[in-house]
Scaffold this motif. Structure first.
Motif, mmCIF file in Angstrom:
data_model
loop_
_atom_site.group_PDB
_atom_site.id
_atom_site.type_symbol
_atom_site.label_atom_id
_atom_site.label_comp_id
_atom_site.label_asym_id
_atom_site.label_seq_id
_atom_site.Cartn_x
_atom_site.Cartn_y
_atom_site.Cartn_z
ATOM 1 N N ASP A 433 18.747 0.432 3.929
ATOM 2 C CA ASP A 433 18.961 1.540 4.859
ATOM 3 C C ASP A 433 19.843 1.182 6.050
ATOM 4 O OD1 ASP A 433 17.595 3.682 3.747
ATOM 5 O OD2 ASP A 433 15.675 3.108 4.618
ATOM 6 N N SER A 434 19.755 -0.068 6.502
ATOM 7 C CA SER A 434 20.389 -0.380 7.788
ATOM 8 C C SER A 434 21.906 -0.284 7.740
ATOM 9 C CB SER A 434 19.951 -1.755 8.280
ATOM 10 O OG SER A 434 20.366 -2.739 7.367
ATOM 11 N N VAL A 435 22.471 -0.169 6.542
ATOM 12 C CA VAL A 435 23.915 0.015 6.465
ATOM 13 C C VAL A 435 24.327 1.360 7.067
ATOM 14 C CG1 VAL A 435 25.898 0.133 4.911
ATOM 15 C CG2 VAL A 435 23.977 -1.370 4.366
ATOM 16 N N TYR A 436 23.520 2.380 6.836
ATOM 17 C CA TYR A 436 23.905 3.729 7.259
ATOM 18 C C TYR A 436 22.975 4.330 8.308
ATOM 19 C CZ TYR A 436 26.695 3.354 3.024
ATOM 20 O OH TYR A 436 27.573 2.934 2.075
ATOM 21 N N TRP A 437 21.921 3.626 8.645
ATOM 22 C CA TRP A 437 20.919 4.202 9.543
ATOM 23 C C TRP A 437 20.656 3.290 10.722
ATOM 24 C CZ3 TRP A 437 18.735 9.006 8.536
ATOM 25 C CH2 TRP A 437 18.981 9.532 7.262
ATOM 26 N N GLU A 438 20.498 3.888 11.864
ATOM 27 C CA GLU A 438 19.975 3.191 13.037
ATOM 28 C C GLU A 438 18.510 2.874 12.745
ATOM 29 O OE1 GLU A 438 21.564 2.376 15.695
ATOM 30 O OE2 GLU A 438 19.876 1.797 16.960
ATOM 31 N N PRO A 440 14.604 1.282 13.402
ATOM 32 C CA PRO A 440 13.687 0.973 14.494
ATOM 33 C C PRO A 440 13.490 -0.532 14.569
ATOM 34 C CG PRO A 440 12.458 1.774 12.601
ATOM 35 C CD PRO A 440 13.911 1.875 12.239
#
Lengths: 460, 460, 460
Positions: A433-438, A440
């Protein structure tokens, strides 16, 4: 290979351009159909109808909402099984479906609801748009974790277009019956998606292998998707059937098929594990194959035991597919099918097409009644000289047309998506996910020590 | 400041007193309406109605259930995004809604269903009670994490009362149309909640800053809330519209607006991040703004493209609000809006009121038909001398009345809630379940080592 | 004691044998009922019915889908509260329900829908099959974590059979009214399950004590189950009531009872904790007791305040049960009731039966109207010489018959399940998914460090 995954301009521009185009096209073409127009009161009085309930809304709206849940919660959460791809599974599914339903309203509208320069939309159009997007969600399952949201929007644009053409050929030219979309939705969607992922083959995908599996809670999130798909599938297969007995029968048949499918999926899952343990992947997916495979025949006189047999077979075939076929496809045919859609939608979709063709060709006025047969297959319109055997042959032709459209379309779209500037992730960053999402930050002390030392208890 | 958060006597006594009062009031006032009374068979025969389907139940019950899911699962889970406040989000929402619907049945009943000493309740009352509580759930979003359940019950008591008065002024005195409640539910609820949180301003709230963000799985739980709100919003906006085309049209318009809103929310979320990454907060919230903003006009002839435009604008405005306005409100106006309800319900609610006023003032018998126009705006009753332009002006007035009621009511209720004996948490303990909930111990070895050493494998 | 928990041959063989038997029996016995048969068009024309809506499908299908969600998502997720038993809770519930609905279609069909050698199934049969399985899901709650899936399938086989016999005695011989199944579903299911778990008593169960509690996120998953049960319970209690006012009234009564139950459950949960904190177990379970307890009387003239009183009492009784009775049952009566079904289904079920008996015996033609009374209790058929007081006595008799069937049946089935070759887990391995499920490996670095060092950021 390393691509630029910063989507700051590409994703916003794509979304905004598409949405502006949709606004303009809706402005030019889309109007309410007569049941959603204030003039309905006049036409109701002309027809001497005394009841507001005759509005199509009351026949279809509950089914529509069930289908809507399947597309957004069902497919969205089914794909959250990956440990680090939950945001993308739910979020990208949300994005592509929200775009796809608008584009499908237009494409399907031009083919089926176009009159005097306008597309007239009502609740049945909403259902069909959701159906169309369902086939995109199926294809999404094959490329899950390996594509960018820009690629998904482009895939949706093309797939909805091709779906509508294929659907038009099947339903309007070949006069095929396919209420639950075994051919138009599942077979087309699955083989389209498999072809795209074949073109997008990543030889070094093993670099992100450790994120291709589940963790405990991600599997439970996925079960939310599975269960909402499973429970509402009777609505899916009956949503656009003829009023009355056909809708009723489609729901019963789907209910039966799905129930049988659960038992055989569990049986095979246990039998194929050396310690007899169950595999969540099978429970999440193979249990649904029975719904796919009665899609075409659900509204026909398949009979309850016929539905059980279809579900019985599909639970077995689908589980076997997950255990033996998916690894084979990846190793030998270079088809990396993240969610195993070949086992859930591909093979069961073809089985569904065949079951539909056989059931249709066995139709007779003994079973359906003279009037019933005419209504069920539309033999009372310009198909007056048709018979059940012809219907069966055209049904079978529908399978091949869907496969051909899927393969040709998938190759073209796959090649377009292979272009290097869509922001796709590197092989070692897939399923992340961290490729496209900020993301937490991970919580520090508070979650690890809930008997929280920072919590000052108030005096009693 | 440290308050006593032990609710052992205050919460039970509040709950039991309220519930006893409700039992007594229901006993004195509440009866079944004619469609839910066994004498319905007689009235059905008098009206020569042959069909049981003419019972209002069959028109409204599916919509009711969808709205019910939005209030309890939709709002409840939407607020579980906080890492340590999931029990309270779902649990307190459950509590306040369960109390609120009972009190709303009475309050709305006295205003709208009171006849010969009795309130007559049917399925439409249940929907309206859920609607009323929806506005409390909105306000809850502003104070989330900073109040005790006792405060929430008191807020609900007052807010339901004020809501019912405001609704009566708008719907019965000003003859405003507001099927989906852009003004009555969202504008009122949001500005009421914002005023309350402004009064309850906590200067040292930064002490619990680390719990104001999400963790990975809490964001996925929140997506359950988002999606059920998003999917069922067409039912929300159409649930109490006129039978037939109005309900049908309201569902179509809401579907369109919400779909457009997703694309522009995603576009802005990516464009406003320096690496183009998406922010879950925007996906969870801004995507819903389109549903809020067509609340008033959904049943009108807004046209599908009009709905798309409304959704388009609201996705942008709402996302901008989350990025720029929420920090500004907190820093400058001392408004600590936990869930950003100003961006999701406040501004879109006002936009919805304006869209409704404009759409109403443009209504004409060309577009609606003579009979259609009369039915849509009730111009056939004692409003015979009204016209569309007047309707538009009254619609606009409704926005200001709702805002005024929200601000005045919010100040009064805020001051009441500021009293120091309601069990509110200290600043450093906000957003923390363990203040009000018995917490599970963290698991030790078992979860960390599932290849469980305590598991003695049985002999084969 | 150590049993062999490798189910490799036992589970597949059980599933496949059962499913093959079901296919054969469906082939011999099950046909569509007239509303789901293509000849429906003919009967519609004979009855001069002009509307397709008169098909039973449109009366019952929305309620059916709500009930379906309760069985699969509601019960399934309610039981995921255990920290290490989520796969089994959802998965085994899925398995037993999928088997149970098929077997229930046959068993209930033979008793109620058998005509000229065939069982005729329609949407009402689907609802009743779900109801029957609901009683198995209740019983599952008592043995949760301590039995194997093979045991569950066997228990389902017997329990569905006994349920159908008991239901036949109550509904057809005693002419009892029990629309929401307080007696047939909840009382029978709960005491059957409690008897089985009593027979299966495990003296050393404390060895797996540390897995009998929740973790933070497992409690949130359980709330999904709670809320879907709570929200859709009005559909459950009204699903098979008479068309029109009876369905309408049943929904209203259930809505009221459940709302009241939430407030008293919260009150007692807080009052019984020494620091006034709420316990998730009570919120998850006791809040539902109000739905159980109006099951019988929901369609009667219980009145809204009557429903509130029932909910009020049950919230209190059920929470007290969790705090005092469950530990007592375990310590003194050797009844290990994992989910506390005695508090949620047992006592409230009996209360529901009593409320139903009292409400029925108070029925009069003043309240119901002459025609209404005849329809509500079937006094117009061969029960012409019945009166309300007789009905009340037969209702009361129904409670005792259900209890007797549950106890005798539970002992027999418990003894069968005690046989040592069903693959049950050892005492120290109870409440543990890994006994029957292939488990995912725990993630290593990636989840603990999402600011992922393996993620190579692409160049901008």
């Amino acid at each position: 290979m390393v691509w630029n995954t910063n989507l700051r301009w590409r994703l916003p521009v794509t979304c905004l351009l598409l949405q502006v185009a949709l606004v303009v096209l809706f402005g030019v073409f889309v109007r309410y159909d007569s049941d959603a127009d204030p003039h309905w009161i006049d036409s109701k009085m002309q027809q001497n109808s005394t009841s507001d309930l005759e509005n199509e809304f009351y026949y279809r709206y509950p089914s529509f909402q069930d289908v809507h849940v399947m597309i957004f919660v069902g497919f969205g959460f089914l794909m959250t099984f990956l440990q680090r791809y939950g945001y993308s599974s739910v979020g990208f599914n949300f994005l592509l479906a929200a775009f796809g339903i608008q584009w499908a309203l237009l494409m399907q509208g031009w083919f089926h609801s176009y009159d005097q320069g306008y597309i007239h939309v009502g609740v049945e159009n909403l259902i069909n748009a959701d159906f169309c997007v369902g086939s995109v969600c199926v294809a999404f399952g094959a490329v899950l974790g390996k594509v960018s949201p820009v690629q998904l929007l482009i895939m949706t644009l093309f797939q909805v277009t091709l779906f509508s053409v294929n659907e038009y050929i099947l339903l309007s030219l070949l006069e095929v019956k396919d209420a639950g979309g075994s051919m138009t939705i599942h077979t087309f969607g699955a083989y389209f998606g498999l072809t795209v992922t074949w073109i997008l083959y990543r030889p070094s995908l093993h670099q992100s292998k450790e994120r291709q599996s589940a963790v405990y809670h991600s599997d439970l999130f996925a079960m939310i998707g599975t269960l909402f798909l499973w429970m509402y599938w009777p609505s899916f297969n009956s949503a656009v059937s003829n009023h009355g007995d056909a809708q009723h029968r489609a729901a019963i048949n789907t209910y039966c098929s799905l129930a049988a499918c659960v038992l055989t999926s569990v049986a095979l899952s246990s039998a194929l594990h050396k310690k007899g343990k169950l595999d969540m992947v099978h429970i999440q997916n193979a249990t649904l194959a029975g719904g796919v495979a009665v899609g075409t025949a659900a509204e026909m006189m398949l009979m309850p035991y016929g539905s059980l047999i279809v579900g019985f077979i599909c639970g077995i075939v689908s589980t076997l597919g997950f255990v033996y076929l998916t690894p084979f496809l990846e190793a030998r045919l270079r088809i990396q099918d993240t969610c195993g859609i070949h086992n859930l939608h591909g093979i069961p979709g073809i089985i569904g097409g065949i079951v539909g063709a056989v059931t249709a060709s066995c139709a007779s006025s003994d079973v359906y009644g003279v009037k019933g047969l005419a209504i069920a297959f539309g033999f009372d319109g310009f198909k007056t000289n048709w018979n059940a055997s012809m219907q069966g042959k055209f049904q079978a032709a529908g399978i091949f047309v869907s496969l051909a459209m899927a393969l040709v379309g998938g190759i073209i779209v796959g090649i377009i998506l292979k272009l290097p500037f869509w922001g796709q992730p590197a092989d070692e960053n897939c399923f992340e996910d961290s490729v496209y999402w900020e993301m937490p930050e991970e919580p520090k002390s508070t979650v690890l020590h809930p008997e929280d030392s920072t919590l000052k208890p108030s005096e009693p």
